[in-house]
Design a protein around this motif. Sequence first.
Motif, PDB file in Angstrom:
ATOM      1  N   SER A 188       0.819  -1.221   0.000  1.00 31.11           N
ATOM      2  CA  SER A 188       0.000   0.000   0.000  1.00 31.11           C
ATOM      3  C   SER A 188       0.852   1.270   0.000  1.00 31.11           C
ATOM      4  CB  SER A 188      -0.924   0.005   1.223  1.00 31.11           C
ATOM      5  OG  SER A 188      -0.175   0.166   2.422  1.00 31.11           O
ATOM      6  N   HIS A 189       2.151   1.144   0.234  1.00 33.67           N
ATOM      7  CA  HIS A 189       3.030   2.318   0.288  1.00 33.67           C
ATOM      8  C   HIS A 189       3.678   2.626  -1.065  1.00 33.67           C
ATOM      9  CE1 HIS A 189       2.726   2.093   4.676  1.00 33.67           C
ATOM     10  NE2 HIS A 189       3.219   3.317   4.690  1.00 33.67           N
ATOM     11  N   GLN A 241       2.497   4.001  -3.800  1.00 34.65           N
ATOM     12  CA  GLN A 241       2.194   5.347  -4.297  1.00 34.65           C
ATOM     13  C   GLN A 241       2.892   6.424  -3.468  1.00 34.65           C
ATOM     14  OE1 GLN A 241      -2.056   5.752  -4.450  1.00 34.65           O
ATOM     15  NE2 GLN A 241      -2.266   4.509  -6.327  1.00 34.65           N
ATOM     16  N   ASP A 242       2.969   6.213  -2.155  1.00 33.11           N
ATOM     17  CA  ASP A 242       3.660   7.186  -1.297  1.00 33.11           C
ATOM     18  C   ASP A 242       5.138   7.278  -1.664  1.00 33.11           C
ATOM     19  OD1 ASP A 242       1.299   7.585   0.048  1.00 33.11           O
ATOM     20  OD2 ASP A 242       1.762   6.124   1.629  1.00 33.11           O
ATOM     21  N   ARG A 294       5.510   9.092  -4.957  1.00 32.86           N
ATOM     22  CA  ARG A 294       5.271  10.527  -4.814  1.00 32.86           C
ATOM     23  C   ARG A 294       6.468  11.230  -4.186  1.00 32.86           C
ATOM     24  NH1 ARG A 294       0.937  10.066  -2.344  1.00 32.86           N
ATOM     25  NH2 ARG A 294       1.715  10.282  -0.209  1.00 32.86           N
ATOM     26  N   GLU A 295       7.116  10.577  -3.235  1.00 30.90           N
ATOM     27  CA  GLU A 295       8.242  11.211  -2.551  1.00 30.90           C
ATOM     28  C   GLU A 295       9.539  11.130  -3.347  1.00 30.90           C
ATOM     29  OE1 GLU A 295       8.748  10.253   1.554  1.00 30.90           O
ATOM     30  OE2 GLU A 295       6.602   9.869   1.862  1.00 30.90           O
ATOM     31  N   PRO A 345      12.242   6.885   2.061  1.00 31.31           N
ATOM     32  CA  PRO A 345      10.830   6.498   1.943  1.00 31.31           C
ATOM     33  C   PRO A 345      10.593   4.994   2.093  1.00 31.31           C
ATOM     34  CG  PRO A 345      11.420   8.069   0.238  1.00 31.31           C
ATOM     35  CD  PRO A 345      12.696   7.685   0.916  1.00 31.31           C
ATOM     36  N   GLU A 392      10.850   4.142   5.723  1.00 29.06           N
ATOM     37  CA  GLU A 392       9.625   4.635   6.360  1.00 29.06           C
ATOM     38  C   GLU A 392       8.455   3.704   6.061  1.00 29.06           C
ATOM     39  OE1 GLU A 392       8.987   7.002   8.374  1.00 29.06           O
ATOM     40  OE2 GLU A 392      10.621   8.477   8.286  1.00 29.06           O
ATOM     41  N   GLY A 393       8.388   3.219   4.817  1.00 32.11           N
ATOM     42  CA  GLY A 393       7.311   2.293   4.456  1.00 32.11           C
ATOM     43  C   GLY A 393       7.371   1.002   5.241  1.00 32.11           C
ATOM     44  N   ASP A 442       6.267   1.719   8.824  1.00 31.08           N
ATOM     45  CA  ASP A 442       4.807   1.790   8.942  1.00 31.08           C
ATOM     46  C   ASP A 442       4.177   0.401   8.865  1.00 31.08           C
ATOM     47  OD1 ASP A 442       5.018   4.512   9.157  1.00 31.08           O
ATOM     48  OD2 ASP A 442       4.472   4.923   7.065  1.00 31.08           O
TER      49      ASP A 442
END
Length: 565
Positions: A438-439, A441-442, A445-446, A480, A483-484, A487
């Motif tokens: 689910s990460h 796209q995040d 984007r980053e 990122p 971070e993913g 999370d």
Amino acid sequence: MEAANTENNLAAQIDRPHVILSSRRRWAVTAGVLLGMFLAALEATVVGAAMPTIIASLGGMDRYSWVVSAYLLTATVTVPIWGKLSDIYGRRPLYLAGIATFLLGSALSGASQTMTQLITFRAVQGLGAGALVPLSLTINGDIFTPQERTRIQGLFSGMWGLASIIGPLAGGFITDNFSWHWVFYINIPFGLAAAIIVGLALVEPKRAEPPVVDYAGAAWLTFSITALLIGLIESAHPEMWTSPLMIISGISFILFGILFIRAEKRAIEPIVPLSLFRNRMVAVGSITSFLTGTAMFGSITFVPLLVQGVWGGTATEAGSALTPFLLGWVGMAIVGGKLMLKVGYRSTVLTGLAIMAVSFVILSSFDIHTPRWLLLANLGLMGSGMGMVMLALLITIQSSVERQVLGVATSLQQFSRSIGGAVGVAIMGAVLTISLMSHRQDIQRETHLPEAEVEKIVHNISDLMRPETRAKMPPEALGPLAEGLSDALQNAFIVGAFFAGLGLLSGFWLPSFRATASSKAVKEAAEMASSSKECERMLMAEMTTIDAENEPAAIEPKADANRRG
């Protein structure tokens, strides 16, 4: 006169072991089975520290939890089978067969080239591991008298505790300084030494009146739980939710579960005696053990990912992070026996469950910026809660049943915890994989990287686990991606906190002593467990699954005989 002769005969039986060996042979056998137990205890914790590096080498992040669940499942359901077969064919041949199977699985696991191979060979390794601890204790019971056995048990429990504590450290050190393959290969020379010693030194009398083995129950349970694990782990991929595999897994889980229940109702000596669940203490205690098992194995399995994948630590650092958990478990288990005398078992269990739930909630808040010392302190707190819960439950369950079913009721607690661990790790692994996907796209984007490049990076997230591959990753993707993963691990730990919370709720349904056993019996058991020697013996019983026939008991036969007299 007849009564006096009977008493003398009983005393003579107590003073003589079942298998009579010379002093040299007896101590040689003891050394051999101690070495085998050390291997089994080491394997329970050593692989966890190496898993992130294994994932980095073989890939297959979405199969991460299978490596643990497959081992737990086969090691758990085969315990009573090994025990019963040893009653038929003797301890030595079955012990040697168990070591051979364990070493075969170890060698093949070390040689694995894919995650599928590793999962398969870990299941083989688990088949052998199901024999090592219970048959070690059984052989100990055969060659020593009850009085001697109590003293020797300190050696076994000390070896188990030592191996459990150094396992994560050893796994990390071996992985960093040699190779993850040697986490499995290291078993081979020690296992061969144990097999040679026991094979040469142990001589047994012939067996008579073989017991009935519940093959059907073990088979249906294995099939049912395996189908459940397949469904849970494959649910990590949304496109699989309506696939034929998921439908077949669900139907198989229910069908084999029904067949298992029918088999247990008909079995002469069932692997899981359903009649025991009429005892509220046993029923609720088993549910609590199942739920705490999911939390315990979840922390051992996924904390190394946090240390290596998110924080960029080494395998050694990942292994050392688990040490406070195991030290807290051992230390608070010893304290828990004494605490029961002052506040009662129910307060002790509920306090431990509350500590576990709170520590998991704290764990679910950890991210890339969390200081390492806070993780170590929290894992020590979590282990302390586990130690309070499991030993208090063990003592109380033993005190709530009749002597003739004491061993079965005790082994049922460890059985429930191990199955809970296999299921819990599968669920947390599925949540981890879904969260990672689910990460995408995040991350895109980053990083502003092309979608195909982001897809490749996410699927190769195992590159985060090794310093050399981590250093080669694009700098704009490293942050990122970490971070993913952070999370995703938070979501997995939230699931662990949920199970720990359910465990706390189940604790409120635990009955008072008045409903299950006399306060005198419970106090007697707790007093025995509060001594360091007895607590070591009981601690090993609750840290592993043991053949019911040879379970350590809080209330010794001597005390039971006094009550009969």
